[in-house]
Motif scaffolding. Structure first.
Motif, short mmCIF file in Angstrom:
data_model
loop_
_atom_site.label_atom_id
_atom_site.label_comp_id
_atom_site.label_asym_id
_atom_site.label_seq_id
_atom_site.Cartn_x
_atom_site.Cartn_y
_atom_site.Cartn_z
N VAL A 66 -5.03 34.76 8.53
CA VAL A 66 -5.55 33.78 7.57
C VAL A 66 -5.08 32.39 7.96
CG1 VAL A 66 -5.43 33.02 5.16
CG2 VAL A 66 -5.67 35.46 5.70
N GLN A 67 -5.98 31.41 7.85
CA GLN A 67 -5.66 30.05 8.29
C GLN A 67 -5.52 29.06 7.13
OE1 GLN A 67 -9.21 30.67 10.78
NE2 GLN A 67 -8.13 29.46 12.32
N GLU A 68 -6.17 29.34 6.01
CA GLU A 68 -6.13 28.41 4.88
C GLU A 68 -5.90 29.20 3.60
OE1 GLU A 68 -8.60 24.47 3.46
OE2 GLU A 68 -9.75 26.19 4.16
N ILE A 69 -4.88 28.79 2.82
CA ILE A 69 -4.50 29.52 1.61
C ILE A 69 -4.51 28.56 0.43
CG2 ILE A 69 -2.70 30.87 0.48
CD1 ILE A 69 -1.69 31.71 3.21
N PHE A 70 -5.15 28.98 -0.65
CA PHE A 70 -5.13 28.24 -1.90
C PHE A 70 -4.27 29.03 -2.90
CE2 PHE A 70 -9.17 27.13 0.11
CZ PHE A 70 -9.09 25.74 0.10
N VAL A 71 -3.21 28.40 -3.38
CA VAL A 71 -2.31 29.04 -4.35
C VAL A 71 -2.68 28.54 -5.74
CG1 VAL A 71 0.08 29.44 -5.02
CG2 VAL A 71 -0.50 29.14 -2.60
N LYS A 88 9.20 27.60 5.29
CA LYS A 88 8.82 27.48 6.70
C LYS A 88 7.31 27.37 6.87
CE LYS A 88 8.49 32.46 7.65
NZ LYS A 88 8.98 33.57 8.50
N TRP A 89 6.56 27.74 5.83
CA TRP A 89 5.11 27.74 5.94
C TRP A 89 4.52 26.34 5.86
CZ3 TRP A 89 4.05 32.28 7.66
CH2 TRP A 89 4.82 33.37 7.25
N SER A 90 5.32 25.37 5.41
CA SER A 90 4.83 24.00 5.34
C SER A 90 4.91 23.27 6.68
CB SER A 90 5.61 23.21 4.28
OG SER A 90 6.98 23.14 4.63
N LYS A 91 5.59 23.88 7.64
CA LYS A 91 5.74 23.24 8.96
C LYS A 91 4.45 23.39 9.77
CE LYS A 91 10.71 24.26 9.02
NZ LYS A 91 11.81 24.96 9.72
N PRO A 92 4.12 22.39 10.58
CA PRO A 92 2.90 22.48 11.39
C PRO A 92 2.87 23.69 12.31
CG PRO A 92 3.80 20.25 11.40
CD PRO A 92 4.81 21.10 10.73
N SER A 93 4.04 24.13 12.76
CA SER A 93 4.09 25.26 13.68
C SER A 93 3.73 26.58 13.01
CB SER A 93 5.49 25.37 14.29
OG SER A 93 6.47 25.54 13.27
N LEU A 96 -0.53 27.62 9.22
CA LEU A 96 -1.17 27.86 7.92
C LEU A 96 -1.34 26.55 7.18
CD1 LEU A 96 0.62 31.02 6.44
CD2 LEU A 96 -1.73 30.87 7.25
N LYS A 97 -2.47 26.39 6.54
CA LYS A 97 -2.68 25.28 5.63
C LYS A 97 -2.63 25.83 4.21
CE LYS A 97 -5.99 21.76 4.15
NZ LYS A 97 -7.38 21.21 4.32
N ILE A 98 -1.61 25.44 3.45
CA ILE A 98 -1.42 25.96 2.10
C ILE A 98 -1.64 24.84 1.10
CG2 ILE A 98 0.19 27.11 0.53
CD1 ILE A 98 1.62 28.25 2.93
N VAL A 99 -2.58 25.07 0.18
CA VAL A 99 -2.94 24.06 -0.81
C VAL A 99 -2.68 24.62 -2.21
CG1 VAL A 99 -4.77 22.58 -1.71
CG2 VAL A 99 -4.73 23.18 0.73
N PRO A 100 -1.69 24.11 -2.93
CA PRO A 100 -1.49 24.56 -4.32
C PRO A 100 -2.51 23.92 -5.25
CG PRO A 100 0.19 22.96 -3.71
CD PRO A 100 -0.64 23.18 -2.49
N ILE A 101 -3.08 24.71 -6.13
CA ILE A 101 -4.05 24.25 -7.12
C ILE A 101 -3.51 24.55 -8.51
CG2 ILE A 101 -6.42 24.40 -7.96
CD1 ILE A 101 -6.30 23.36 -5.15
N VAL A 102 -3.28 23.52 -9.30
CA VAL A 102 -2.78 23.71 -10.66
C VAL A 102 -3.97 23.82 -11.60
CG1 VAL A 102 -1.35 22.77 -12.49
CG2 VAL A 102 -0.72 22.39 -10.11
N THR A 103 -4.06 24.94 -12.30
CA THR A 103 -5.20 25.17 -13.18
C THR A 103 -4.94 24.55 -14.56
OG1 THR A 103 -4.30 27.27 -13.95
CG2 THR A 103 -5.72 27.32 -12.00
N ALA A 104 -5.97 24.55 -15.37
CA ALA A 104 -5.86 24.00 -16.72
C ALA A 104 -4.95 24.88 -17.58
CB ALA A 104 -7.24 23.89 -17.36
N LYS A 105 -4.41 24.29 -18.65
CA LYS A 105 -3.48 25.03 -19.50
C LYS A 105 -4.18 26.14 -20.27
CE LYS A 105 -3.85 21.71 -23.31
NZ LYS A 105 -3.08 20.79 -24.18
#
Length: 819
Positions: A66-71, A88-93, A96-105
């Protein structure tokens, strides 16, 4: 026009190859099964084997390419973002591209989260959908490949669910929440899905009649573990948007799609044969998956290699793991049991015992304290002479001198109890509100200098972290205030004079309150750590009242003509203890089979295989005979049946027995007579009955059994099969007994030959033989079966005659057993 069409096809192929494999992680659990551990952090950030659950999930997805992850997160979103940023997942090496998404309350279910995903428009192709509490080594990329190939021929194939086969009592299979899958065996299409709760128990499942009419062959499976790994098409989020009744992914969405006459969509199952996959859905599964990780079922994700938290551990015999950095201080008189992990900077004092437990970093265990089947997070301090069993203690907990914590207890961050505290089973503790607020004020004072810009950052849909945090705080404070105001003074005195805790009430519901059936307090008992539910009578719900009986009778007497009724296995509640023992034995046999299969496939040494079997035996507390049965059965099953028989079959048996026969005596005790009994039972009930005599002879050659052992077994009345109820088994036992009698006859003849030779020629040096020689016989008579004499070391005078004798030996042994 033809060249243009060809170019377009080539372009489409290029686009497919360049597609980025996306994954969506639902970080929220949407339940309170881990409360109060999850009051100040989400479940996905709780550690398992000293690494946050979210990191295990990231590792699983990284293995799949997997290359792109939405949390997707709502509760404690700021903590999730910080954890991702600092990992360690935030490092370029990391790749992985990890994007946190905050949902509505207003997001209160997985269905709400999926509708938020649709609103954001972040999904551009087929994607992997998992939860933030997944531990898996399954090759998800293979599932994606199968799903995409199916989509090329069927655009209505919107989802592929990953499941694994298991026994009814497999420890990672939830007793409180399972399912029935009706599957087309040819296409793997899931034709029907029905959730099954542990309580109230379900005795029947209803299958729409049209399924049976349209599909001549179906499989009704109640033996599958749902791995909570789905490969979805881009259309799935829009289906949630179109139907606001879809809340739960399985009970609402999957069941709704399969029963809809309008959607006309297809959902498939992928039954994973290899790899490990399980979800930490409750405290019982937390314990089970922790034990699986320590037992290395999750390989290659194991503590001493590929640890998601980046820690380094030394793997010691008995599945003991000690931090490698040299900071662990172990007293010479302390005891470290099997299936144990100890983090860095831990201190274990004199006579302390750590048994089948996990300690986080910087834990201190006092003199004489016992930690059994428990999980201590970072910074836990246990005073002298304390006992902790089957419990989870969160970060910073202090247990003062002489305290006892019974099974199933949960202690939240920073709780202090003792001295001489006495916790009752399944109690849940958290800090008092005032103590928590003071602690948080101290933390805020330390963090003020880190920058105020991050406090007001906006996420992608415009909900600020501060707003999300305020929502969480208001919910927590309301729970705290109500619970703290209703504390029992007598119960608090049991927590010791220096405690700072409040006791959370046991789950309960009002009669008029609507509640998700999965979260029913009685059903939750089947999913909590340390609870065997032995006092819980899981009787048929229809037998509770006469009114219910009437309703059930109406249903099953044909009023619902559109469904076919299939009964589900319902445990006999009159003997729950016996069922639990049988379930434990079944689970043990399954794990031994997996262990031996791995040893055979990977060529482990006999000693290493024996160590793992001893560990499994101690972990499951089963008799030694059960281990012997499993080993003998595995060895016998490994012998291939050669149709031609003769020397080829004998050679096949010799290869297997010489390689693995010694394992039988290295599992914790030597009992050759019992080994023969187990071999007889195994062969008598399998297709390898004709091989009994040859296998027994091979064990004799390898010194696993001796002549006196064979004679002792043969004298036992049960060796003739007299105690077998089945006529077939009696006959098969007798055939094995006859084969043994034939070998004993050869032993007697050998002794007679040796005596006669000594009397006839005392001065002549006895000829060295490689086998027990045949007695002289007339040419017209049938040669007698021979058994090789393992003490002799020379060669026969005539190699050709010896070869012929060997063939006769093999054939006559087989004929004798078949007689």
């Amino acid at each position: 026009m033809a060249p243009k069409s060809s170019a377009a096809g080539k372009e489409r192929t290029t686009i497919e190859e360049d597609e980025v494999l996306q994954a969506v992680i639902l970080a929220d659990s949407f339940n309170k099964r881990f409360s109060p551990l999850t009051l100040q952090k989400p479940r996905c950030l709780l550690p398992i084997c000293n690494a946050p659950l979210l990191d295990w999930t990231f590792e699983s997805l990284a293995l799949a390419g997997v290359q792109e992850i939405f949390v997707i997160c709502r509760s404690h979103a700021e903590l999730v973002k910080a954890a991702i940023k600092n990992s360690k997942w935030s490092k370029p090496s990391a790749g992985l591209k990890i994007v946190p998404i905050v949902t509505a309350k207003e997001t209160f279910s997985p269905g709400d989260a999926m509708r938020d995903i649709y609103t954001h428009g972040i999904i551009t192709s087929d994607f992997v959908l998992v939860t933030g509490d997944l531990v898996s080594s399954v090759r998800i990329d293979e599932v994606v490949r199968v799903h995409k190939a199916r989509r090329k021929t069927n655009k209505d194939a919107i989802m592929t669910m990953v499941v694994k086969e298991s026994g009814v009592r497999h420890r990672t299979r939830s007793r409180g929440e399972s399912a029935v899958f009706v599957i087309d065996p040819e296409t793997s299409e899931c034709l029907h899905y029905e959730a099954v709760m542990g309580y109230p128990p379900k005795k029947y499942t209803k299958i729409p009649r049209e399924i049976l009419n349209e599909h001549p062959e179906v499989e009704i499976r109640n033996d599958l573990i749902d791995c909570s790994i789905d490969v979805c098409s881009v259309d799935v989020p829009s289906l949630f948007q179109d139907n606001f009744d879809y809340g739960d992914l399985r009970r609402d969405f999957v069941h709704g799609v399969l029963t809809s006459d309008l959607l006309m969509k297809n959902i498939y199952c992928y039954i994973a044969k290899d790899g490990y996959a399980a979800r930490v859905k409750d405290t019982k599964s937390y314990d089970a998956i922790s034990k699986d990780i320590l037992s290395r079922w999750t390989f290659p994700l194991v503590p001493d290699d590929n640890h998601p938290g980046g820690h380094s551990y030394e793997h010691i015999r008995g599945n003991k793991y000690i931090a490698k950095d040299g900071t662990v201080a172990l007293s010479r008189t302390c005891k470290i049991g099997n299936n144990t992990l100890i983090g860095s900077q831990c201190v274990i004092s004199d006579n302390a015992q750590i048994l089948a437990s996990i300690l986080g970093q910087r834990c201190t265990i006092g003199v004489g304290s016992v930690i059994r089947n428990s999980y201590l997070f970072d910074g836990v301090v246990v005073g002298p002479n304390c006992t902790i069993e089957f419990s989870i203690l969160a970060a910073g907990v202090q247990v003062k001198e002489g305290s006892r914590i019974e099974k199933g207890c949960l202690l939240a961050d920073g709780v202090v109890i003792g001295p001489q505290a006495r916790l009752q089973p399944f109690e849940r503790l958290s800090r008092r509100l005032l103590a928590r607020q003071r602690s948080e004020e101290d933390d805020d004072g330390e963090d003020d200098d880190e920058g105020e810009d991050e406090d007001e950052t906006e996420d992608e849909e415009g909900v600020s972290e501060e707003e999300s945090e305020d929502d969480n705080e208001s919910e927590i404070d309301s729970d705290y205030g109500e619970i703290e105001a209703n504390q029992d003074p007598d119960a608090l005195r049991r927590l010791g004079s220096e405690n700072n805790a409040i006791i959370w009430p046991q789950p309960s519901i009002d009669e008029d309150e609507e509640i998700d059936e999965v979260e029913h307090p009685t059903n939750l008992r089947l999913m909590r750590l340390g609870d065997d539910a032995s006092d819980l009578y899981l009787s048929d719900a229809g037998s509770e009242t006469s009114e219910s009986d009437s309703d059930d009778d109406d249903d099953f007497d044909g009023s619902d003509l559109s469904s076919s009724v299939t009964s589900l296995p319902l445990p006999d509640t009159s003997n729950l203890v016996q069922q639990a023992d049988e379930a434990a034995i079944t689970e043990f046999q399954h794990e031994v089979k997996l262990s031996l299969d791995r040893a055979f496939a990977e060529g482990h040494s006999v000693d290493n295989a024996a160590v793992e079997l001893k560990t499994l035996r101690m972990a499951h507390n089963v008799p030694l005979r059960r281990v012997r049965e499993a080993v003998v059965t595995a060895i016998v099953d490994r012998i291939k049946i050669v149709e031609s028989g003769g020397p080829a079959q004998r050679q096949e048996i010799a290869v297997v027995v010489s390689r693995w026969g010694a394992l039988i005596d290295k599992i914790g005790g030597v009992d050759a007579t019992e080994t023969i009994e187990v071999l007889q039972e195994c062969c008598a009930s399998s297709e390898r009955l004709p091989l009994f005599g040859q296998i027994l002879a091979a064990l004799y050659q390898e010194d696993v059994v001796e002549e006196e052992d064979i004679r002792a077994w043969h004298k036992k009345p049960q060796s003739r099969g007299d105690d077998q109820k089945s006529t077939t088994l009696q006959d098969n036992f007798l055939k094995c007994w006859n084969a043994g009698a034939f070998m004993i006859k050869q032993f007697d003849e050998q002794e007679s030959d040796e005596d006669s030779e000594e009397e006839s020629d005392e001065e002549e040096t006895p000829a060295k033989q490689t086998g027990i020689q045949e007695k002289a016989a007339p040419a017209s008579s049938t040669p007698t079966t021979t058994i090789a004499h393992r003490e002799s070391s020379g060669e026969s005078d005539d190699g050709e005659e010896e070869s012929e004798e060997d063939e006769v030996e093999s054939d006559e042994l087989s004929e004798n057993e078949s007689a």
